[in-house]
Structure formats: structure tokens, C-alpha cells
Design a protein around this motif. Structure first.
Motif, PDB file in Angstrom:
ATOM      1  N   SER A  83      25.914  13.639  32.688  1.00 20.36           N
ATOM      2  CA  SER A  83      26.181  12.427  31.916  1.00 20.36           C
ATOM      3  C   SER A  83      26.673  12.766  30.506  1.00 20.36           C
ATOM      4  O   SER A  83      27.579  12.118  29.978  1.00 20.36           O
ATOM      5  N   LEU A  84      26.071  13.806  29.896  1.00 16.06           N
ATOM      6  CA  LEU A  84      26.508  14.224  28.561  1.00 16.06           C
ATOM      7  C   LEU A  84      27.946  14.721  28.590  1.00 16.06           C
ATOM      8  O   LEU A  84      28.750  14.417  27.704  1.00 16.06           O
ATOM      9  N   GLY A  85      28.278  15.485  29.621  1.00 18.01           N
ATOM     10  CA  GLY A  85      29.651  15.978  29.741  1.00 18.01           C
ATOM     11  C   GLY A  85      30.641  14.847  29.887  1.00 18.01           C
ATOM     12  O   GLY A  85      31.726  14.874  29.285  1.00 18.01           O
ATOM     13  N   ILE A  86      30.286  13.835  30.666  1.00 18.08           N
ATOM     14  CA  ILE A  86      31.182  12.687  30.852  1.00 18.08           C
ATOM     15  C   ILE A  86      31.368  11.938  29.530  1.00 18.08           C
ATOM     16  O   ILE A  86      32.473  11.477  29.204  1.00 18.08           O
ATOM     17  N   SER A  87      30.300  11.818  28.733  1.00 15.85           N
ATOM     18  CA  SER A  87      30.410  11.172  27.429  1.00 15.85           C
ATOM     19  C   SER A  87      31.373  11.931  26.523  1.00 15.85           C
ATOM     20  O   SER A  87      32.175  11.332  25.806  1.00 15.85           O
ATOM     21  N   ALA A  88      31.297  13.264  26.571  1.00 16.96           N
ATOM     22  CA  ALA A  88      32.232  14.069  25.785  1.00 16.96           C
ATOM     23  C   ALA A  88      33.657  13.893  26.303  1.00 16.96           C
ATOM     24  O   ALA A  88      34.609  13.821  25.523  1.00 16.96           O
TER      25      ALA A  88
END
Length: 427
Positions: free
Chosen positions: A347-352
Motif C-alpha cells: 500500500s505504501l508503494g502504491i501511494s508513492a
């Protein structure tokens, strides 16, 4: 019969007592002539502000060239409105190029009208407002003006077009320049929206040409000034994150030509040395998110997922210092937790990914500069794939490839120096 004289005398006394006293004549005040007033029916304050042609602003954001966009400034350049509360009508200023004239906003049957002079006499046209868009009939076509400021420039209210031009082109950016002819190497050059300048080789303000009637060379032009005194003037081109300055010369054939002078390059945090990064943080920490600043050098090993989530949330709200925040977002990809297969890390990667895609759309030259500066293989693959996936969604929604094709053409045209990166992302 003897009582008759007494009775008659009594009647006479009664008549005398009932005699009316003289009436006093009232003094009449002179009547003043009453001038009919326009009835206050609606407030004119929602119309306040500085208004410039919407087509000019839209064109400028794409072309980044006042010269190329000046075709939309052939008529009214700006309208300045400052109505007081409960005024039924208000004078306004209408600017054509550098010349201004008085106009009015009046009310008829509870509707606002703009009134201004033409060669054929005074014209009154119905005025409409929708959000920040002001419209009225102008010489048979629909004029659309967008509000670019709530109040006029305190020094010169005719500068509405100049101020929005400065803001679109230069606001919230800093530049560095190596130019021996101007004084050597200078960093943190600021060209502010109000026309003031910092660290500009001794000049304290600048002006970008928006009127080209008297310019003998068809190209954008910028003036460096001290106070009201004109200093140096240069033709220029905005190419990606660079401002290329040119001198005008007379060539061997006697024709007017230009030659390169020097280049101002937008400061890119991710290209600075560690010492320069620390200096940049110290200078800009008041305008940067405290959470991001306090950990900007630790993201590769930081294990607090909540804190990383907070950092990404902060990034979404930032519009300034994009070069710095791109560096921060890039560190998320290098964090072991964000690179893991667990749902939170993904999820953090997708936000980035979403953050970088926004930069790709809004400031593509910085996106490509970042790709060129950080050669980490995983980061390169991740960013390119993130952009391609989102472009494919746009194409699917448009039922074709029109969206990515048009975006590719814009990026190739206005991101000079990054053509290879542009092609690698779109291919």
C-alpha cells in the motif's frame, strides 16, 4: 323689561371672549431636489478581484511562453473590480495592453451589467459569474476571464497579467546559475510572483514581457532591474527545468539574431551534495513539513510504518519544494518494509506511485530529471511501470490511446533535454 340691558351685555361679553386669536403662519423649510438613487438589490462583492483571459492562463500553463500565448491578449488584458459593501454600482478598471480606462458595473432589474466605452459609444452587457469565471459578451463573442487574485497589485493594479505569468512560470522555484559575465556562480535565485527577485546577481526585481508590439525579435523576453531602473534585458526560452538566456546581436549579414548567454537551472534537491542538502533543509525548513524534515535522511532504514504513512500523507499535500519531496518519496521504494510483499508495504508503494504520477503530469521536467539522477534499477523499473499502468487506465477510459499520445507530444515539445527519458516512459 329692565333685565334686557343686562342680558344683552352678557351676550356681548360672551361674543368678545369667543373671538379667535390670529393664527401663526408656520415657517416652511426649502425643499431640496431629490436625486433618484440606483436601488441596491444584489451584492457586487462576489465580482471583486483581478480577472484575466482564461485562454491566456490555460495556454501559458502548457506552452510556458508568454509570447506564444499573447494571441489571447489582443483585446481586454485584465479587469480590476473592487466593490464596497452594499454599493449598487461600482467603477472598475479595464486594461488593454498597458493602457487602461474606466468602466462600471451597474444593476438593472436585480441583474449586474458591465458598462464600458467603445468607438461606437457606451456598451452595456449582462455579466455572469460561475466560481472563478467571469463572462460577458464582447464584440459579439463570449469573453471568459478567470480570477487570478482577490485584490489588485498594491504597486500597480495594471499588472494582473504579469503577476499570473510570474506565478505560473517561476513561483516557488529556486535556480542556480554559473555566469561569469553576471558575477560567477550563484545559487537559490528566486523570481517571486510579485516581481521581486533574490540572489539575482545584484538585481532586486524583474519583469517578463507580456506585450510584444514593439519587440523586434519574436521571442520571450525578461528584464532584470534595480528598483524602477532598467538593468539588463534578455530573450529567453524555458526548456524543461532550465531558463536559457540569450543576447540579441547583429550578425555578419546585418540581420538581428540571438546568441546563448547563460542558463538558470532549477535547483534539484536530489542532485545536491550531502552538505548542500543540509543547507537547503536549514534554509527551507519553515516551509517544509516537520515530520518529513526530521527524518529526511533516514527513510532507507526507518521501520516505523505509521511514520512512513504520515510522511506519504504529508507529501500529497505539498505543492512547493517538489524536488525535495520527490527525493523523500523515492526513499520509500528503498525501504525494506515498503519493498516487502505484505499488504501494508504494498500500500505504501502504491501511494508513492500515485505521488510520482502526479508529478509526472504536473511537472514532467522534474520527473524526468529525477529519473536521470537516481539510477537505482528497482526505482527506474518501478516508476516507469507505475506511469505506464496509469496511462493505460486513462487510455481505456478514453476508449483509445488519444490521451497518452497527446501527452507524449506535449512532453517531447516542452521537456527539452529529456527526450530519451520521455520515449523510454511512453514506449
Amino acid at each position: 323689561m329692565k333685565q334686557m340691558p343686562l342680558l344683552l351685555f352678557s351676550v356681548l361679553l360672551l361674543l368678545v371672549g369667543c373671538k379667535e386669536e390670529p393664527k401663526k403662519i408656520a415657517e416652511v423649510e426649502p425643499v431640496e431636489t431629490v436625486v433618484p438613487q440606483v436601488e441596491y438589490t444584489i451584492s457586487l462583492q462576489p465580482y471583486n478581484g483581478v480577472w484575466v483571459p482564461k485562454n491566456y492562463v490555460d495556454s501559458l500553463k502548457v506552452s510556458r511562453s508568454p509570447f506564444a500565448s499573447s494571441k489571447y491578449l489582443k483585446g481586454i488584458n485584465s479587469v480590476v473590480i473592487a466593490a464596497a459593501p452594499e454599493e449598487p454600482k461600482t467603477p472598475i478598471k479595464i486594461y488593454y495592453g498597458t493602457e487602461g480606462e474606466q468602466g462600471m458595473i451597474i444593476q438593472k432589474d436585480a441583474e449586474p451589467y458591465i458598462s464600458y466605452n467603445t468607438l461606437d459609444g457606451t456598451v452595456e452587457e449582462r455579466l455572469f459569474i460561475n466560481n472563478n469565471l467571469l463572462t460577458f459578451n464582447l464584440n459579439g463573442h463570449k469573453a471568459e476571464l478567470v480570477r487570478v487574485a482577490d485584490v489588485a497589485n498594491a504597486k500597480d493594479e495594471s499588472k494582473g497579467v504579469n503577476d499570473v505569468t510570474n506565478r505560473v512560470l517561476f513561483d516557488n522555484k529556486s535556480y542556480s546559475c554559473h555566469c561569469p559575465d553576471l558575477g560567477g556562480f550563484t545559487t537559490n535565485i528566486k523570481l517571486n510572483a510579485d516581481g521581486t527577485a533574490q540572489n539575482l546577481f545584484g538585481y532586486d526585481n524583474y519583469e517578463v514581457a507580456t506585450v510584444f508590439v514593439s519587440d523586434i525579435y519574436p521571442m520571450d523576453k525578461i528584464y532584470f532591474k534595480n528598483g524602477s531602473e532598467w538593468g539588463k534585458s534578455y530573450h529567453y526560452k524555458l526548456e524543461g527545468d532550465k531558463i536559457r538566456l540569450f543576447d540579441m546581436v547583429i550578425n555578419d549579414e546585418g540581420a538581428i539574431d540571438i546568441k546563448p548567454f547563460c542558463v538558470l537551472e532549477e535547483t534539484q534537491f536530489f542532485k545536491l551534495t550531502p552538505d548542500e542538502k543540509q543547507a537547503y533543509i536549514e534554509e527551507n525548513k519553515r516551509s517544509l513539513d516537520e515530520l518529513v524534515v526530521s527524518h529526511y535522511g533516514e527513510y532507507a532504514t526507518m521501520g516505523d510504518m505509521m511514520e512512513i504513512t504520515g510522511v506519504l500523507s504529508s507529501l500529497k499535500e505539498q505543492k512547493d519544494n517538489l524536488s525535495f519531496y520527490m527525493y523523500v518519496a523515492g526513499q520509500v521504494y528503498k525501504n525494506k518494509m515498503a519493498d516487502s510483499s505484505n499488504p501494508i508495504g504494498e500500500s505504501l508503494g502504491i501511494s508513492a506511485d500515485d505521488y510520482f504520477y502526479r508529478i509526472f503530469l504536473e511537472r514532467p521536467e522534474l520527473f524526468y530529471a529525477y529519473l536521470g539522477a537516481d539510477k537505482t534499477p528497482y526505482l527506474q523499473r518501478r516508476l516507469r511501470q507505475a506511469v505506464k499502468d496509469r496511462l493505460q487506465l486513462e487510455n481505456d477510459a478514453a476508449d483509445g490511446t488519444t490521451y497518452s499520445d497527446s501527452l507524449y507530444n506535449v512532453h517531447i515539445q516542452y521537456c527539452k533535454g529529456y527526450e530519451w527519458s520521455v520515449k523510454s516512459v511512453f514506449k
